[in-house]
Design a protein around this motif. Structure first.
Motif, short mmCIF file in Angstrom:
data_model
loop_
_atom_site.label_atom_id
_atom_site.label_comp_id
_atom_site.label_asym_id
_atom_site.label_seq_id
_atom_site.Cartn_x
_atom_site.Cartn_y
_atom_site.Cartn_z
N GLN A 33 0.84 -1.21 0.00
CA GLN A 33 0.00 0.00 0.00
C GLN A 33 0.86 1.25 0.00
N THR A 37 0.53 3.98 -2.88
CA THR A 37 0.07 5.33 -2.55
C THR A 37 1.08 6.38 -2.99
N ALA A 155 -4.96 -0.67 7.27
CA ALA A 155 -4.89 -0.99 5.84
C ALA A 155 -6.20 -0.67 5.13
N LEU A 159 -7.21 2.03 2.11
CA LEU A 159 -7.86 1.57 0.87
C LEU A 159 -9.15 2.34 0.61
#
Length: 171
Positions: A33, A37, A155, A159
């Protein structure tokens, strides 16, 4: 840790975040992630970073700051729970946090640097925990909360917001 938290390890409202997290070791998911990102947001201009898709909505920079601040709060909970100091954790007012944060005034690259530092701390913390520590429980808003469920909330929260950024800010 690749086992998802059970429904009795977090408050029902957290399901909207936990359910978004893909299968896999949670520290690795958090690492992927982080990379995605930064890839998605690093090349944006300051003008793009200051966009608000509607009146009263946060700018993209404020969303990045919100993600980092919320992650800090959940890391605090993970640390307490994993170390065996179970207690009752309270919530917070996200509007007050965003209103009093520096993110709208910082350059986007500084907001992303803050996000990256917080995420690296999360990966280090979660990656260092034993299975036993990840399964320990505290209490959040009168519901059980395990350290691993808190990691999944981190997480899933990211998202959730990255989906909004793609849909409303990056089109």
């Amino acid at each position: 840790m690749s086992t998802r938290p059970a429904f009795n390890e977090y408050l029902p409202l957290a399901e909207k975040y936990v359910s978004l997290v893909p299968e896999g070791h949670i520290a690795e998911v958090l690492g992927r992630q982080h990379d995605e990102t930064l890839r998605s947001l690093s090349d944006l201009s300051e003008e793009q970073a200051n966009v608000r898709y509607a009146e009263g909505k946060w700018s993209l920079k404020q969303v990045v700051g919100h993600i980092a601040d919320v992650e800090r709060l959940w890391n605090y909970r993970i640390l307490y729970i994993a170390r065996g100091d179970a207690r009752e954790f309270s919530g917070y007012d996200r509007e007050i946090f965003v209103q009093n944060s520096p993110f709208s005034h910082l350059p986007l690259q500084e907001a992303l640097k803050d996000y990256a530092a917080v995420r690296q701390s999360t990966i280090t913390l979660v990656g260092s925990l034993t299975e036993e520590a990840l399964k320990r429980l505290g209490t959040f808003n009168n519901y059980p909360l395990s350290a691993r469920a808190a990691a999944y909330v981190i997480a899933g929260h990211e998202l959730h917001h990255m989906s909004i950024l793609r849909e409303k800010y990056l089109t």
